[in-house]
Design an enzyme around this catalytic site. Structure first.
Site, PDB file in Angstrom:
ATOM      1  N   HIS A   1      13.443  -4.989  -2.778  1.00 19.81           N
ATOM      2  CA  HIS A   1      12.370  -4.122  -2.286  1.00 19.81           C
ATOM      3  C   HIS A   1      12.374  -4.213  -0.764  1.00 19.81           C
ATOM      4  O   HIS A   1      12.164  -5.302  -0.209  1.00 19.81           O
ATOM      5  CB  HIS A   1      11.026  -4.593  -2.855  1.00 19.81           C
ATOM      6  CG  HIS A   1       9.838  -3.890  -2.283  1.00 19.81           C
ATOM      7  ND1 HIS A   1       9.209  -2.851  -2.932  1.00 19.81           N
ATOM      8  CD2 HIS A   1       9.162  -4.068  -1.119  1.00 19.81           C
ATOM      9  CE1 HIS A   1       8.191  -2.423  -2.207  1.00 19.81           C
ATOM     10  NE2 HIS A   1       8.145  -3.153  -1.094  1.00 19.81           N
TER      11      HIS A   1
ATOM     12  N   CYS B   1       2.252  -1.747   3.866  1.00 18.57           N
ATOM     13  CA  CYS B   1       1.566  -2.930   3.335  1.00 18.57           C
ATOM     14  C   CYS B   1       0.355  -3.217   4.222  1.00 18.57           C
ATOM     15  O   CYS B   1       0.510  -3.428   5.429  1.00 18.57           O
ATOM     16  CB  CYS B   1       2.505  -4.135   3.304  1.00 18.57           C
ATOM     17  SG  CYS B   1       1.695  -5.649   2.724  1.00 18.57           S
TER      18      CYS B   1
ATOM     19  N   HIS C   1      11.528  -2.376   3.285  1.00 19.90           N
ATOM     20  CA  HIS C   1      10.856  -1.421   4.161  1.00 19.90           C
ATOM     21  C   HIS C   1      11.819  -1.022   5.279  1.00 19.90           C
ATOM     22  O   HIS C   1      12.786  -1.732   5.565  1.00 19.90           O
ATOM     23  CB  HIS C   1       9.580  -2.028   4.734  1.00 19.90           C
ATOM     24  CG  HIS C   1       8.492  -2.200   3.709  1.00 19.90           C
ATOM     25  ND1 HIS C   1       7.343  -1.452   3.699  1.00 19.90           N
ATOM     26  CD2 HIS C   1       8.388  -3.031   2.628  1.00 19.90           C
ATOM     27  CE1 HIS C   1       6.572  -1.800   2.680  1.00 19.90           C
ATOM     28  NE2 HIS C   1       7.198  -2.774   2.012  1.00 19.90           N
TER      29      HIS C   1
ATOM     30  N   ASN D   1       8.465   2.278   2.810  1.00 19.03           N
ATOM     31  CA  ASN D   1       9.632   1.778   2.085  1.00 19.03           C
ATOM     32  C   ASN D   1      10.864   2.592   2.436  1.00 19.03           C
ATOM     33  O   ASN D   1      10.776   3.684   3.010  1.00 19.03           O
ATOM     34  CB  ASN D   1       9.376   1.860   0.572  1.00 19.03           C
ATOM     35  CG  ASN D   1       8.162   1.055   0.159  1.00 19.03           C
ATOM     36  OD1 ASN D   1       7.091   1.594  -0.045  1.00 19.03           O
ATOM     37  ND2 ASN D   1       8.324  -0.251   0.060  1.00 19.03           N
TER      38      ASN D   1
END
Length: 243
Positions: free
Chosen positions: A108, A141, A110, A150
């Site tokens: 995951h 976030c 960004h 993201n």
């Protein structure tokens, strides 16, 4: 979801990582057999409050988590978008070697510094096969100051579909990916292409603005930032051809 760093976990879920491990154990113990579980380990590489997170801390936390529910999918999360591809690959490789049997792996990321796709490729090269992304790079976030959205889904799909070209102009797919990455779900979104590009430009500008502000507030050394960008550029140059 829990965080590898103490301060981010306290800000995000109001408990220590050790307390989150205990709660996770209680939750998975009550799940029926065969239930699929995704375990997101935030700040696996970098904390917005404490900076880089040592790999030893991540592995120690995984040592406590994975035995509680074998066979889960574990996502190593670059919550701030400040990690470089070399660290993504190294941590992913060490984690997979250590817990590879029966454990699924995801990444995951960004796109704070524009290295979202490069980090995806680094994780792919390490053996990860699941990647989080968002349309037009949306997201963020609330407890990671300066982090932008993201990595964009369309960027990831385009990269895996196009790869690089050999000297004769033929496509060279990433290792183990012979058929590319299908994108039928993206076709209906084609009408949003112009807005998507505008959103990406705004995201870069907004992210850079807030990065500079957060760096000034935290006293983040400018010379360290310059060295980081130099390492990122060197990595991308070395891996410009997808093997």
């Amino acid at each position: 979801m829990l965080s590898a760093s103490e301060k981010h976990n306290q800000n995000n879920v109001r408990r220590s990582p050790a307390e989150s491990v205990e709660e996770y154990g209680r939750l998975v113990a009550d799940l029926p057999g065969g239930t699929r579980v995704r375990l997101n380990l935030a700040t696996s590489f970098d904390c917005p409050f404490d900076g880089p997170v040592p790999e030893a801390d991540v592995l120690k936390l995984l040592d406590a988590l994975i035995p509680l529910r074998p066979g889960v999918e574990v996502a190593l999360c670059d919550t701030t978008g400040r990690v470089t591809p070399d660290r993504v690959r190294r941590c992913s490789e060490r984690s997979i070697r250590r817990y590879g049997n029966g454990t699924g792996w995801a990444f995951h990321g960004h796109d704070t510094y524009g290295l979202g796709v490069a980090n995806v490729l680094a994780a792919y090269d390490a053996g990860v096969r699941v990647f989080d992304s968002s349309f037009a790079g949306l997201g963020g976030c609330p407890f990671a100051p300066g982090a932008t959205g993201n990595v964009a889904t369309e960027d990831v799909v385009w990269t895996f579909n196009n790869g690089s070209r050999d000297g004769r102009g033929s496509r060279v797919a990433p290792r183990g990916l012979d058929e590319g990455c299908g994108d039928p779900g993206l076709s209906p979104a084609g009408v949003c292409e112009t807005r998507s590009k505008a959103s990406a430009v705004f995201k870069r500008w907004r992210g850079d603005r807030w990065r500079r502000r957060s760096m000034r507030r935290s006293g983040y050394p400018r010379r360290h930032h310059t060295r980081r960008l130099a390492r990122q550029t060197a990595y991308v140059d070395r891996h410009s051809s997808m093997r």
